[in-house]
Design a protein around this motif. Structure first.
Motif, PDB file in Angstrom:
ATOM      1  N   PRO A  50      23.998  -3.902   3.881  1.00 37.42           N
ATOM      2  CA  PRO A  50      24.995  -4.662   3.130  1.00 37.42           C
ATOM      3  C   PRO A  50      26.059  -5.307   3.997  1.00 37.42           C
ATOM      4  CG  PRO A  50      25.288  -2.303   2.790  1.00 37.42           C
ATOM      5  CD  PRO A  50      23.979  -2.479   3.496  1.00 37.42           C
ATOM      6  N   SER A  51      26.303  -4.771   5.179  1.00 32.86           N
ATOM      7  CA  SER A  51      27.320  -5.343   6.061  1.00 32.86           C
ATOM      8  C   SER A  51      26.891  -6.682   6.657  1.00 32.86           C
ATOM      9  CB  SER A  51      27.662  -4.361   7.193  1.00 32.86           C
ATOM     10  OG  SER A  51      28.253  -3.185   6.673  1.00 32.86           O
ATOM     11  N   ARG A  52      25.617  -7.021   6.538  1.00 34.90           N
ATOM     12  CA  ARG A  52      25.184  -8.334   7.017  1.00 34.90           C
ATOM     13  C   ARG A  52      25.754  -9.454   6.150  1.00 34.90           C
ATOM     14  NH1 ARG A  52      19.029  -9.291   8.093  1.00 34.90           N
ATOM     15  NH2 ARG A  52      19.983 -11.304   8.622  1.00 34.90           N
ATOM     16  N   SER A  53      25.862  -9.208   4.864  1.00 32.40           N
ATOM     17  CA  SER A  53      26.219 -10.281   3.933  1.00 32.40           C
ATOM     18  C   SER A  53      27.718 -10.334   3.681  1.00 32.40           C
ATOM     19  CB  SER A  53      25.508 -10.058   2.596  1.00 32.40           C
ATOM     20  OG  SER A  53      25.988 -10.932   1.610  1.00 32.40           O
ATOM     21  N   PRO A  54      28.299 -11.543   3.625  1.00 36.53           N
ATOM     22  CA  PRO A  54      29.701 -11.650   3.220  1.00 36.53           C
ATOM     23  C   PRO A  54      29.892 -11.485   1.716  1.00 36.53           C
ATOM     24  CG  PRO A  54      28.809 -13.831   3.662  1.00 36.53           C
ATOM     25  CD  PRO A  54      27.741 -12.845   4.029  1.00 36.53           C
ATOM     26  N   PHE A  55      28.789 -11.288   0.982  1.00 40.61           N
ATOM     27  CA  PHE A  55      28.857 -11.188  -0.477  1.00 40.61           C
ATOM     28  C   PHE A  55      28.441  -9.821  -1.016  1.00 40.61           C
ATOM     29  CE2 PHE A  55      27.713 -15.635   0.632  1.00 40.61           C
ATOM     30  CZ  PHE A  55      28.927 -16.221   0.310  1.00 40.61           C
ATOM     31  N   ILE A  56      27.493  -9.153  -0.375  1.00 40.76           N
ATOM     32  CA  ILE A  56      27.065  -7.831  -0.833  1.00 40.76           C
ATOM     33  C   ILE A  56      28.184  -6.825  -0.573  1.00 40.76           C
ATOM     34  CG2 ILE A  56      25.417  -5.946  -0.510  1.00 40.76           C
ATOM     35  CD1 ILE A  56      23.314  -8.039   0.204  1.00 40.76           C
ATOM     36  N   ARG A  57      28.475  -6.018  -1.585  1.00 40.05           N
ATOM     37  CA  ARG A  57      29.554  -5.039  -1.465  1.00 40.05           C
ATOM     38  C   ARG A  57      29.055  -3.620  -1.209  1.00 40.05           C
ATOM     39  NH1 ARG A  57      34.040  -6.614  -6.136  1.00 40.05           N
ATOM     40  NH2 ARG A  57      34.855  -8.476  -5.085  1.00 40.05           N
ATOM     41  N   GLU A  58      27.978  -3.251  -1.904  1.00 40.99           N
ATOM     42  CA  GLU A  58      27.497  -1.870  -1.819  1.00 40.99           C
ATOM     43  C   GLU A  58      25.976  -1.857  -1.933  1.00 40.99           C
ATOM     44  OE1 GLU A  58      30.685   0.369  -4.650  1.00 40.99           O
ATOM     45  OE2 GLU A  58      29.738  -1.465  -5.402  1.00 40.99           O
ATOM     46  N   ARG A  59      25.392  -0.748  -1.459  1.00 45.57           N
ATOM     47  CA  ARG A  59      23.958  -0.539  -1.622  1.00 45.57           C
ATOM     48  C   ARG A  59      23.704   0.931  -1.888  1.00 45.57           C
ATOM     49  NH1 ARG A  59      19.744  -0.892   3.314  1.00 45.57           N
ATOM     50  NH2 ARG A  59      20.249   1.329   3.408  1.00 45.57           N
ATOM     51  N   ILE A  60      22.859   1.196  -2.868  1.00 46.01           N
ATOM     52  CA  ILE A  60      22.362   2.552  -3.094  1.00 46.01           C
ATOM     53  C   ILE A  60      20.866   2.556  -2.794  1.00 46.01           C
ATOM     54  CG2 ILE A  60      21.837   4.314  -4.826  1.00 46.01           C
ATOM     55  CD1 ILE A  60      24.443   3.694  -6.191  1.00 46.01           C
ATOM     56  N   GLU A  61      20.466   3.391  -1.863  1.00 48.17           N
ATOM     57  CA  GLU A  61      19.040   3.619  -1.627  1.00 48.17           C
ATOM     58  C   GLU A  61      18.601   4.685  -2.624  1.00 48.17           C
ATOM     59  OE1 GLU A  61      15.925   4.951   1.912  1.00 48.17           O
ATOM     60  OE2 GLU A  61      18.089   5.009   2.252  1.00 48.17           O
ATOM     61  N   VAL A  62      17.789   4.301  -3.579  1.00 46.24           N
ATOM     62  CA  VAL A  62      17.502   5.154  -4.730  1.00 46.24           C
ATOM     63  C   VAL A  62      16.676   6.377  -4.325  1.00 46.24           C
ATOM     64  CG1 VAL A  62      16.379   5.288  -6.989  1.00 46.24           C
ATOM     65  CG2 VAL A  62      17.643   3.213  -6.326  1.00 46.24           C
ATOM     66  N   ILE A  63      17.183   7.547  -4.716  1.00 42.78           N
ATOM     67  CA  ILE A  63      16.436   8.802  -4.560  1.00 42.78           C
ATOM     68  C   ILE A  63      15.897   9.250  -5.915  1.00 42.78           C
ATOM     69  CG2 ILE A  63      16.551  11.220  -3.833  1.00 42.78           C
ATOM     70  CD1 ILE A  63      18.925  10.458  -2.043  1.00 42.78           C
ATOM     71  N   TYR A  64      16.778   9.232  -6.926  1.00 49.83           N
ATOM     72  CA  TYR A  64      16.396   9.662  -8.269  1.00 49.83           C
ATOM     73  C   TYR A  64      16.833   8.624  -9.295  1.00 49.83           C
ATOM     74  CZ  TYR A  64      16.252  14.162  -5.807  1.00 49.83           C
ATOM     75  OH  TYR A  64      16.002  15.167  -4.911  1.00 49.83           O
TER      76      TYR A  64
END
Length: 318
Positions: A50-64
């Motif tokens: 997410p730090s690559r994009s000036p627009f993406i704020r957060e990311r969840i890598e889904v476990i459940y």
């Protein structure tokens, strides 16, 4: 950390953009994910820092995932953090209807309930692991949480600058649009100016070199790159002198009212760009469809970033 799940890797992203950059934001999303992103948040099988994009704020890598928080609670019992600490974050960006909105106190209850069922020690200040929970499309998702770091803001404080340089947000997005997946990709900025695009690309691990015809400007680019601890070649010379070929090129086109370049000079730059790169992202102050087509390009995509009355067109050419 140990956990058990049967899900294929997937990710939930949240994002936002100012109104004047919505078009640019969606072009970056299409470049990363192959499609326009739904408003505010979406799910994808493609993993992007997410730090690559000036627009993406957060990311969840889904476990459940589950139909309710209670279903997630049952599953997090499987997590073993051993001697490592953790924290759970309720992601506020979601697609709930206003009548279903989860207020602050309820969000804290959800975080605590999940925390009680994770085998490990909670630490809200400096945890070893951060987990996130979010609702999307009527389902709940839980997984490894990563917040975007606004690296490009630090790059605004360059030792060398000039008034018509690209904003760092636009430069970073342009680098991502040109090289959304950097592995094995070789890129060039053949009219690099003071190196705004180069700095952003290098900070994301993109293999890129620069060039500029102006010796004073090229020196400034080298100084800016070194200032932020990066390293790449910045050659002195015209794009016409380039003999190597590249997978991608980014060209912030010299503008008629900001430079002495003629339309013939612009066309020559485009012709050489077509010769040296298989994909070219052109940044211009006006549409250039006719000139790009005459230079042999096919226009694959297009966005506009505005600042007041001034517009920058970001054009993907193949």
């Amino acid at each position: 950390m140990e956990y058990k799940h049967d899900q294929r890797p997937s990710f939930i992203y949240t994002y936002a953009s100012p109104d004047e950059e919505i078009s640019l934001c969606q072009l970056e999303m299409r470049s990363f994910f192959g499609a326009d992103a739904p408003p505010n948040l979406f799910r994808s099988k493609i993993g992007i820092d997410p730090s690559r994009s000036p627009f993406i704020r957060e990311r969840i890598e889904v476990i459940y995932e589950g139909d309710s928080v209670a279903e997630i609670v049952e599953q997090v019992d499987q997590i073993q953090t051993h001697d490592m600490t953790f924290k759970v974050i309720y992601v506020k960006t979601n697609d709930l209807e206003p009548s279903q909105k989860i207020e602050f106190d309820e969000a804290r209850v959800i975080e605590r309930e999940l925390g009680w069922h994770i085998n490990g020690e909670a630490d809200v200040r400096k945890p070893d692991y951060v987990f996130g929970i979010v609702t999307l499309g009527g389902r709940w998702y839980f997984g490894n949480y990563r917040k975007s770091k606004t690296v490009w803001l630090q790059h605004q404080k360059k030792p060398r600058s000039y008034s018509i340089a690209l904003p760092t947000r636009v430069a970073r997005a342009a680098a991502n649009i040109a090289v959304p997946h950097p592995d094995g990709v070789k890129a060039i900025d053949p009219c690099c100016g003071i190196g705004t695009v180069l700095v952003e690309a290098l900070s994301m691990g993109i293999d890129i070199v620069g060039r500029d015809i102006n010796p004073f400007i090229a020196r400034g680019a080298r100084e800016n790159i070194a200032h932020f601890g990066y390293d790449c070649e910045v050659a002195l010379g015209s794009i016409a002198d380039i003999t190597e070929t590249y997978d991608a090129a980014i060209i912030d086109m010299p503008y008629n009212h900001f430079s002495r370049i003629t339309s013939e000079g612009q066309f020559s730059i485009l012709q050489h760009a077509r010769r040296i790169a298989s994909k070219v992202v052109v940044i211009a102050n006006e549409p250039m469809d006719e000139m790009l087509t005459s230079a042999g390009f096919t226009i694959a995509d297009h966005a506009v970033a505005r600042k007041g009355s001034f517009s920058r067109h970001i054009i993907v050419c193949l």
